[in-house]
Design a protein around this motif. Structure first.
Motif, PDB file in Angstrom:
ATOM      1  N   ILE A  56       0.897  -1.357  -0.162  1.00 24.14           N
ATOM      2  CA  ILE A  56      -0.009  -0.101  -0.046  1.00 24.14           C
ATOM      3  C   ILE A  56       0.836   1.346   0.048  1.00 24.14           C
ATOM      4  CG2 ILE A  56      -1.699   1.301   1.547  1.00 24.14           C
ATOM      5  CD1 ILE A  56      -2.881  -1.234   2.272  1.00 24.14           C
ATOM      6  N   ILE A  57       1.987   1.340   0.903  1.00 25.15           N
ATOM      7  CA  ILE A  57       2.546   2.407   0.830  1.00 25.15           C
ATOM      8  C   ILE A  57       3.540   2.595  -0.585  1.00 25.15           C
ATOM      9  CG2 ILE A  57       5.113   3.204   1.896  1.00 25.15           C
ATOM     10  CD1 ILE A  57       4.100   2.072   4.390  1.00 25.15           C
ATOM     11  N   LEU A  58       3.951   1.623  -1.176  1.00 30.01           N
ATOM     12  CA  LEU A  58       4.590   1.583  -2.502  1.00 30.01           C
ATOM     13  C   LEU A  58       3.496   2.242  -3.601  1.00 30.01           C
ATOM     14  CD1 LEU A  58       6.607  -1.688  -2.617  1.00 30.01           C
ATOM     15  CD2 LEU A  58       7.461   0.871  -2.457  1.00 30.01           C
ATOM     16  N   VAL A  59       2.513   1.673  -3.553  1.00 29.54           N
ATOM     17  CA  VAL A  59       1.441   2.218  -4.348  1.00 29.54           C
ATOM     18  C   VAL A  59       1.153   3.535  -4.339  1.00 29.54           C
ATOM     19  CG1 VAL A  59      -1.069   1.701  -5.104  1.00 29.54           C
ATOM     20  CG2 VAL A  59       0.329  -0.247  -5.034  1.00 29.54           C
ATOM     21  N   SER A  60       1.088   3.977  -3.111  1.00 26.09           N
ATOM     22  CA  SER A  60       0.642   5.428  -2.851  1.00 26.09           C
ATOM     23  C   SER A  60       1.803   6.215  -3.141  1.00 26.09           C
ATOM     24  CB  SER A  60       0.233   5.569  -1.335  1.00 26.09           C
ATOM     25  OG  SER A  60       1.362   5.218  -0.480  1.00 26.09           O
ATOM     26  N   LEU A  61       2.908   5.865  -2.934  1.00 24.40           N
ATOM     27  CA  LEU A  61       4.035   6.641  -3.297  1.00 24.40           C
ATOM     28  C   LEU A  61       3.989   6.787  -4.879  1.00 24.40           C
ATOM     29  CD1 LEU A  61       6.856   5.618  -1.214  1.00 24.40           C
ATOM     30  CD2 LEU A  61       5.634   7.851  -0.979  1.00 24.40           C
ATOM     31  N   LYS A  62       3.813   5.690  -5.529  1.00 28.87           N
ATOM     32  CA  LYS A  62       3.851   5.731  -7.202  1.00 28.87           C
ATOM     33  C   LYS A  62       2.811   6.710  -7.619  1.00 28.87           C
ATOM     34  CE  LYS A  62       6.910   2.804  -8.651  1.00 28.87           C
ATOM     35  NZ  LYS A  62       8.160   3.243  -9.223  1.00 28.87           N
ATOM     36  N   ILE A  63       1.519   6.608  -6.673  1.00 35.06           N
ATOM     37  CA  ILE A  63       0.570   7.600  -7.391  1.00 35.06           C
ATOM     38  C   ILE A  63       1.029   8.889  -7.092  1.00 35.06           C
ATOM     39  CG2 ILE A  63      -1.772   8.419  -6.723  1.00 35.06           C
ATOM     40  CD1 ILE A  63      -2.428   5.415  -6.168  1.00 35.06           C
ATOM     41  N   LEU A  64       1.574   9.471  -5.923  1.00 37.82           N
ATOM     42  CA  LEU A  64       1.953  10.693  -5.598  1.00 37.82           C
ATOM     43  C   LEU A  64       3.129  11.067  -6.595  1.00 37.82           C
ATOM     44  CD1 LEU A  64       2.221  10.566  -1.645  1.00 37.82           C
ATOM     45  CD2 LEU A  64       0.728  11.985  -3.169  1.00 37.82           C
ATOM     46  N   ASP A  65       3.931  10.128  -7.123  1.00 42.67           N
ATOM     47  CA  ASP A  65       5.055  10.479  -8.074  1.00 42.67           C
ATOM     48  C   ASP A  65       4.384  10.915  -9.324  1.00 42.67           C
ATOM     49  OD1 ASP A  65       7.631  10.628  -9.040  1.00 42.67           O
ATOM     50  OD2 ASP A  65       7.172   8.711 -10.047  1.00 42.67           O
ATOM     51  N   TYR A  66       3.424  10.031  -9.628  1.00 39.91           N
ATOM     52  CA  TYR A  66       2.619  10.356 -10.964  1.00 39.91           C
ATOM     53  C   TYR A  66       1.797  11.939 -10.758  1.00 39.91           C
ATOM     54  CZ  TYR A  66      -0.855  10.130 -14.610  1.00 39.91           C
ATOM     55  OH  TYR A  66      -1.705  10.519 -15.611  1.00 39.91           O
ATOM     56  N   ALA A  67       1.354  12.189  -9.723  1.00 42.68           N
ATOM     57  CA  ALA A  67       0.720  13.202  -9.599  1.00 42.68           C
ATOM     58  C   ALA A  67       1.443  14.510  -9.595  1.00 42.68           C
ATOM     59  CB  ALA A  67      -0.126  13.502  -8.237  1.00 42.68           C
ATOM     60  N   TYR A  68       2.648  14.337  -9.085  1.00 43.47           N
ATOM     61  CA  TYR A  68       3.871  15.243  -9.034  1.00 43.47           C
ATOM     62  C   TYR A  68       4.192  15.603 -10.575  1.00 43.47           C
ATOM     63  CZ  TYR A  68       8.497  17.295  -8.506  1.00 43.47           C
ATOM     64  OH  TYR A  68       9.682  17.846  -8.985  1.00 43.47           O
ATOM     65  N   ARG A  69       4.442  14.475 -11.247  1.00 39.44           N
ATOM     66  CA  ARG A  69       4.925  14.642 -12.552  1.00 39.44           C
ATOM     67  C   ARG A  69       3.890  15.589 -13.457  1.00 39.44           C
ATOM     68  NH1 ARG A  69       8.950  10.752 -14.551  1.00 39.44           N
ATOM     69  NH2 ARG A  69       9.832   9.525 -12.514  1.00 39.44           N
ATOM     70  N   VAL A  70       2.696  15.204 -13.147  1.00 43.39           N
ATOM     71  CA  VAL A  70       1.391  15.871 -13.901  1.00 43.39           C
ATOM     72  C   VAL A  70       1.510  17.385 -13.641  1.00 43.39           C
ATOM     73  CG1 VAL A  70      -0.834  15.772 -14.118  1.00 43.39           C
ATOM     74  CG2 VAL A  70       0.087  13.887 -14.255  1.00 43.39           C
ATOM     75  N   VAL A  71       1.543  17.585 -12.429  1.00 39.23           N
ATOM     76  CA  VAL A  71       1.702  18.930 -12.051  1.00 39.23           C
ATOM     77  C   VAL A  71       2.908  19.746 -12.497  1.00 39.23           C
ATOM     78  CG1 VAL A  71       1.854  20.756  -9.754  1.00 39.23           C
ATOM     79  CG2 VAL A  71       0.209  18.775  -9.945  1.00 39.23           C
ATOM     80  N   VAL A  72       3.887  19.159 -12.457  1.00 36.34           N
ATOM     81  CA  VAL A  72       5.049  19.647 -13.088  1.00 36.34           C
ATOM     82  C   VAL A  72       5.224  19.856 -14.667  1.00 36.34           C
ATOM     83  CG1 VAL A  72       7.866  19.320 -13.253  1.00 36.34           C
ATOM     84  CG2 VAL A  72       6.827  19.041 -10.976  1.00 36.34           C
ATOM     85  N   PHE A  73       4.807  18.839 -15.177  1.00 34.76           N
ATOM     86  CA  PHE A  73       4.586  19.024 -16.769  1.00 34.76           C
ATOM     87  C   PHE A  73       3.577  20.355 -16.990  1.00 34.76           C
ATOM     88  CE2 PHE A  73       1.346  18.160 -20.024  1.00 34.76           C
ATOM     89  CZ  PHE A  73       2.363  18.215 -21.176  1.00 34.76           C
ATOM     90  N   TRP A  74       2.398  20.521 -16.025  1.00 35.10           N
ATOM     91  CA  TRP A  74       1.560  21.548 -16.453  1.00 35.10           C
ATOM     92  C   TRP A  74       1.913  22.860 -16.323  1.00 35.10           C
ATOM     93  CZ3 TRP A  74      -2.048  21.255 -19.949  1.00 35.10           C
ATOM     94  CH2 TRP A  74      -2.608  19.869 -20.315  1.00 35.10           C
TER      95      TRP A  74
END
Length: 151
Positions: A71-89
């Motif tokens: 669960i911790i690994l999946v949540s960290l992957k989701i947070l990483d994805y969200a961070y990348r999306v925000v940085v992209f925009w």
């Protein structure tokens, strides 16, 4: 060592190199054993083992720990994805503003001519220079008043 060039083989077989290699290994082994006995054993291994021994009856099972780790690994992957999306925009917006201003400035110079654009740039430079000079003068006056010796 057949795959090494001949000059490397002679260096590696040199008695001085062999002595330094064994001395370094002995020195590293001594330092690591000292680290284990002086730091790891009293400050990490013993407290963790006593903690585990005192809570051995209420310890969670291995499956719960495994699920928690997943669960911790999946949540960290989701947070990483969200961070990348925000940085992209954010990066996209900054690039669009930069290139839009460059194109707008180019169109402005094209539509009114280089001489008029130079004159407008000189006027804008004078306005900015006036504001900066006024700000510097007021900040010097305020600093002198704060220091106790007004002009």
């Amino acid at each position: 060592m057949d795959f090494l060039p001949e000059n490397f083989q002679t260096v590696l077989q040199n008695p001085t190199f062999t002595y330094l290699q064994t001395t370094a290994q002995d020195h590293l082994t001594t330092k690591l054993s000292h680290l284990r006995t002086m730091v790891l054993q009293p400050y990490i291994i013993e407290p963790v083992s006593s903690f585990l021994a005192s809570y051995s009856t209420s310890m969670p099972d291995l499956l719960s720990i495994f699920l928690l780790a997943i669960i911790i690994l999946v949540s960290l992957k989701i947070l990483d994805y969200a961070y990348r999306v925000v940085v992209f925009w954010v990066t996209l917006v900054f690039r669009l503003v930069f290139w839009g201003s460059i194109l707008g400035l180019g169109y402005y110079v094209y539509s009114i001519g280089i001489e008029n654009a130079g004159r407008d740039f000189g006027w804008l430079w004078g306005v900015v220079y006036g504001f900066v000079g006024d700000f510097q003068e007021k900040s010097k006056t305020a600093a002198a008043a704060y220091a106790g010796n007004p002009k």
